[in-house]
Design a protein around this motif. Structure first.
Motif, PDB file in Angstrom:
ATOM      1  N   SER A  23      62.806  20.275  67.593  1.00  0.00           N
ATOM      2  CA  SER A  23      63.110  20.830  68.836  1.00  0.00           C
ATOM      3  C   SER A  23      63.861  19.519  69.706  1.00  0.00           C
ATOM      4  O   SER A  23      64.763  19.649  70.404  1.00  0.00           O
ATOM      5  CB  SER A  23      62.157  21.655  69.734  1.00  0.00           C
ATOM      6  OG  SER A  23      62.892  22.063  71.059  1.00  0.00           O
ATOM      7  N   GLN A 172      59.898  32.567  68.492  1.00  0.00           N
ATOM      8  CA  GLN A 172      60.283  31.892  69.799  1.00  0.00           C
ATOM      9  C   GLN A 172      59.199  31.083  70.055  1.00  0.00           C
ATOM     10  O   GLN A 172      58.022  31.971  70.440  1.00  0.00           O
ATOM     11  CB  GLN A 172      60.753  32.976  70.693  1.00  0.00           C
ATOM     12  CG  GLN A 172      61.204  32.362  71.915  1.00  0.00           C
ATOM     13  CD  GLN A 172      62.605  31.944  71.715  1.00  0.00           C
ATOM     14  OE1 GLN A 172      63.496  32.417  70.973  1.00  0.00           O
ATOM     15  NE2 GLN A 172      62.893  30.918  72.892  1.00  0.00           N
ATOM     16  N   ALA A 174      57.349  28.547  72.759  1.00  0.00           N
ATOM     17  CA  ALA A 174      57.413  27.934  74.238  1.00  0.00           C
ATOM     18  C   ALA A 174      56.698  26.824  74.145  1.00  0.00           C
ATOM     19  O   ALA A 174      55.435  27.021  73.622  1.00  0.00           O
ATOM     20  CB  ALA A 174      56.878  29.179  75.162  1.00  0.00           C
ATOM     21  N   TYR A 175      56.927  25.902  74.698  1.00  0.00           N
ATOM     22  CA  TYR A 175      56.180  24.461  74.607  1.00  0.00           C
ATOM     23  C   TYR A 175      55.852  24.086  76.122  1.00  0.00           C
ATOM     24  O   TYR A 175      56.370  24.597  77.119  1.00  0.00           O
ATOM     25  CB  TYR A 175      57.165  23.179  74.338  1.00  0.00           C
ATOM     26  CG  TYR A 175      57.578  23.469  72.903  1.00  0.00           C
ATOM     27  CD1 TYR A 175      56.762  23.023  71.739  1.00  0.00           C
ATOM     28  CD2 TYR A 175      58.740  23.946  72.682  1.00  0.00           C
ATOM     29  CE1 TYR A 175      56.958  23.380  70.291  1.00  0.00           C
ATOM     30  CE2 TYR A 175      59.114  23.802  71.055  1.00  0.00           C
ATOM     31  CZ  TYR A 175      58.471  23.697  70.125  1.00  0.00           C
ATOM     32  OH  TYR A 175      58.733  23.926  68.798  1.00  0.00           O
ATOM     33  N   ARG A 237      62.789  37.075  71.766  1.00  0.00           N
ATOM     34  CA  ARG A 237      62.902  36.328  72.881  1.00  0.00           C
ATOM     35  C   ARG A 237      62.446  37.257  74.088  1.00  0.00           C
ATOM     36  O   ARG A 237      61.846  36.821  75.088  1.00  0.00           O
ATOM     37  CB  ARG A 237      64.738  36.216  73.100  1.00  0.00           C
ATOM     38  CG  ARG A 237      65.306  35.094  72.310  1.00  0.00           C
ATOM     39  CD  ARG A 237      66.555  34.600  72.992  1.00  0.00           C
ATOM     40  NE  ARG A 237      67.169  33.606  72.153  1.00  0.00           N
ATOM     41  CZ  ARG A 237      68.182  34.131  71.153  1.00  0.00           C
ATOM     42  NH1 ARG A 237      68.551  35.328  71.111  1.00  0.00           N
ATOM     43  NH2 ARG A 237      68.503  33.159  70.313  1.00  0.00           N
ATOM     44  N   ALA A 240      58.590  37.080  74.585  1.00  0.00           N
ATOM     45  CA  ALA A 240      58.260  35.826  75.061  1.00  0.00           C
ATOM     46  C   ALA A 240      58.725  35.808  76.599  1.00  0.00           C
ATOM     47  O   ALA A 240      57.988  35.276  77.352  1.00  0.00           O
ATOM     48  CB  ALA A 240      59.051  34.748  74.363  1.00  0.00           C
ATOM     49  N   VAL A 248      56.817  26.929  81.513  1.00  0.00           N
ATOM     50  CA  VAL A 248      57.133  26.549  80.286  1.00  0.00           C
ATOM     51  C   VAL A 248      58.085  25.531  80.211  1.00  0.00           C
ATOM     52  O   VAL A 248      59.117  25.491  80.860  1.00  0.00           O
ATOM     53  CB  VAL A 248      57.831  27.862  79.383  1.00  0.00           C
ATOM     54  CG1 VAL A 248      58.546  27.581  78.167  1.00  0.00           C
ATOM     55  CG2 VAL A 248      56.919  28.891  79.275  1.00  0.00           C
ATOM     56  N   SER A 250      59.975  24.071  77.622  1.00  0.00           N
ATOM     57  CA  SER A 250      61.342  24.324  77.089  1.00  0.00           C
ATOM     58  C   SER A 250      60.856  25.341  76.090  1.00  0.00           C
ATOM     59  O   SER A 250      59.356  25.743  75.644  1.00  0.00           O
ATOM     60  CB  SER A 250      61.718  23.157  76.014  1.00  0.00           C
ATOM     61  OG  SER A 250      60.785  22.629  75.449  1.00  0.00           O
ATOM     62  N   SER A 251      61.894  26.109  75.607  1.00  0.00           N
ATOM     63  CA  SER A 251      61.419  27.151  74.526  1.00  0.00           C
ATOM     64  C   SER A 251      62.869  27.117  73.580  1.00  0.00           C
ATOM     65  O   SER A 251      63.965  26.723  73.767  1.00  0.00           O
ATOM     66  CB  SER A 251      61.783  28.474  75.402  1.00  0.00           C
ATOM     67  OG  SER A 251      61.480  29.491  74.698  1.00  0.00           O
ATOM     68  N   ARG A 252      62.236  27.344  72.272  1.00  0.00           N
ATOM     69  CA  ARG A 252      63.268  27.233  70.997  1.00  0.00           C
ATOM     70  C   ARG A 252      62.979  28.563  70.151  1.00  0.00           C
ATOM     71  O   ARG A 252      62.145  28.995  69.786  1.00  0.00           O
ATOM     72  CB  ARG A 252      62.916  25.899  70.555  1.00  0.00           C
ATOM     73  CG  ARG A 252      63.915  25.559  69.390  1.00  0.00           C
ATOM     74  CD  ARG A 252      65.209  25.099  69.719  1.00  0.00           C
ATOM     75  NE  ARG A 252      65.305  23.676  70.430  1.00  0.00           N
ATOM     76  CZ  ARG A 252      66.428  23.419  70.708  1.00  0.00           C
ATOM     77  NH1 ARG A 252      67.534  24.051  70.444  1.00  0.00           N
ATOM     78  NH2 ARG A 252      66.531  22.160  71.541  1.00  0.00           N
TER      79      ARG A 252
END
Ligand code: ATP
Length: 446
Positions: A23, A172, A174-175, A237, A240, A248, A250-252
């Motif tokens: 990511s 999805q 989330a970090y 998505r 999430a 969060v 970032s999210s990917r």
């Protein structure tokens, strides 16, 4: 298109996660200051693949994941950026972390057949580092590695997977903010259960209702806050977005082979080998037994045996039968296994290691519906006694007799069809029954 494929960056003790590294690479490739591409200097990331490889591989840190970023940009620049990220993020202080990077520049539909085959084999077999290195050389791919470079196996497999696999699913992820890594995650469980309900069944394995567990929130020290898995990008998505939690970072979205059962191969008990995963037809040959630790075992017997090649690699498998196990973490699934009886015909699915098949799911094909018992006396109702070898049974009190055992109906707490481990015990690559496409009725766990 440039494919940036990578693997083996994390350490069990020290955290990190290859999805995060991928990511970050995608982020840097897209950033106008570092990336270049068709628009405004930023490269365009088309998708990131998260490919689960053979779950039986002993080198894995956890879920044996490998990653491939599909991006429209100059391959040399992509290679330089990816290498810099790997050098800074990979936990190479752990000697078991052996990162690998492979970069190819060809259209997605021009991935060579040999790389595609390599991907399937990496999901179902054990491969050597030399095999990966030779293929990298043969195709002139840019590559980098540290340690023994084992990560090139996963990287090459992730690269080839786009051509080889179908039926992709989505996650999805989330970090967390980096300063929170290693601390307890702050995720509102109620919001997770509510979002999971709204997304079900297109989003699966978000929670385990039976265990009241938020399966999507990991317990490991790494950067992931939660990951929502499902059949389509919009649903994962949306689920999430419904989760309330700490910030969060970032999210990917990842395109994955999770929940597909692509690791399973058709096989017969006579031919199974350790380190592979199978669908095996057989007959239950011993009453399920609960052993120390709450693990449940039974023997599955095949219809036929063969002494084909590969015998030396078969561990303790004796050719005619194989031990099957439902381990304690599979929780309520063990009750379904305990309900099996000698003579039931089933299809068992799971990985074989040390000669034991670790059950992920099974299908009941045919249930034993009656049992043979010592007859009871029709006059007094007491159990008869043997009248001697081959002489049938008789009642001493009433002098009644019976020629042999009586057949009585057996109450079964099991139906025909597929049973599975609950979401809390699901392997990443195993297909949840709710996804459908099975050849019999399904008994879905949620
Ligand atoms: P990470 O988040 O770091 O990817 P992981 O649980 O996915 O963690 P890895 O640390 O990647 O595990 O370790 C798996 C190692 O095994 C990698 O080096 C990978 O290249 C290698 N590997 C994967 N599949 C196979 C296979 N079929 N045969 C041999 N080696 C394999």
């Amino acid at each position: 298109m440039t494919v940036v494929a990578l693997d083996d960056t994390d350490s069990r003790e020290r955290g990190m996660c290859t999805t995060y590294v991928a990511s970050r690479i995608a982020e840097r490739l897209c950033h106008p200051a570092t990336g270049e591409g068709s628009e405004g200097g930023a490269a365009c990331v088309r998708r990131i693949l998260l490919v689960r490889l053979n779950p039986a591989v002993e080198y894995k840190t956890r879920g044996n994941a490998a990653l491939a970023v599909h991006v429209d940009c100059d391959p040399d620049r992509a290679f330089a950026i990816a290498r810099a990220e790997l050098e800074s993020l990979a936990e190479t202080a752990d000697e078991r972390t052996n990162p690998g990077l492979v970069v190819a520049d060809h259209p997605a539909d021009a991935i060579p057949e040999s790389a595609a085959r390599f991907a399937r084999r990496a999901i179902r077999e054990h491969l050597d580092i030399d095999d990966a290195a030779a293929l990298v050389d043969r195709h002139g791919y840019r590559s980098w590695h540290a340690g023994d470079g084992r990560g090139r196996i996963g990287a090459l497999a992730a690269l080839g997977s786009w051509r080889e696999l179908e039926g992709w699913t989505y996650e999805q992820i989330a970090y967390r903010e980096p300063q929170r890594w290693g601390t307890t995650r702050d995720v509102d469980a109620e919001s997770v259960f509510a979002a999971a309900d709204r997304g079900y069944p297109e989003a699966w394995d978000t929670v385990d209702r039976g265990e009241s567990e938020t399966v999507c929130v990991p317990h490991t020290p790494g950067p992931i806050l939660y990951g929502i898995r499902g059949d389509d990008p919009e649903t994962v998505r949306r689920v999430a977005a419904g989760i309330e939690s700490e910030p969060v970072a970032s999210s990917r979205l990842f395109v994955t082979n999770q929940g597909t059962d692509v690791h399973l191969r058709e096989g017969s008990i006579a031919d199974v080998r350790d380190g592979r995963a199978y669908r095996l037809d057989g007959r239950v040959a011993s009453e399920p037994e609960t052993r120390r630790g709450g693990h449940v075992f039974f023997t599955l017997e095949g219809e036929s045996s063969s002494d084909g090649e590969g015998n030396q690699e078969r561990g303790d498998v004796d050719g005619l039968s194989i031990e099957c196990a439902a381990f304690e973490p599979t929780k309520r699934f063990r009750d379904r296994v305990r309900a099996l009886r000698v003579g039931d015909r089933i299809t068992a699915c799971g990985e074989v290691s040390d000669g034991t098949l670790k059950l992920e799911k099974f299908a009941v094909r045919d249930l034993v519906r009656s049992e043979r018992v010592t007859p009871t006396c029709s006059d007094c109702g007491r159990t008869m006694e043997s009248a001697g070898r081959n002489q049938g049974y008789r009642c001493r009190e009433c002098d009644t007799d019976a020629p042999g055992k009586a057949e009585i109906p057996l109450e079964r707490d099991l139906e025909e069809g597929w049973y599975e481990v609950p979401p809390c015990a699901r392997r990443h690559i195993a297909k949840p029954l709710v996804r459908g496409g099975f050849d019999a009725q399904t008994h879905v766990e949620r």
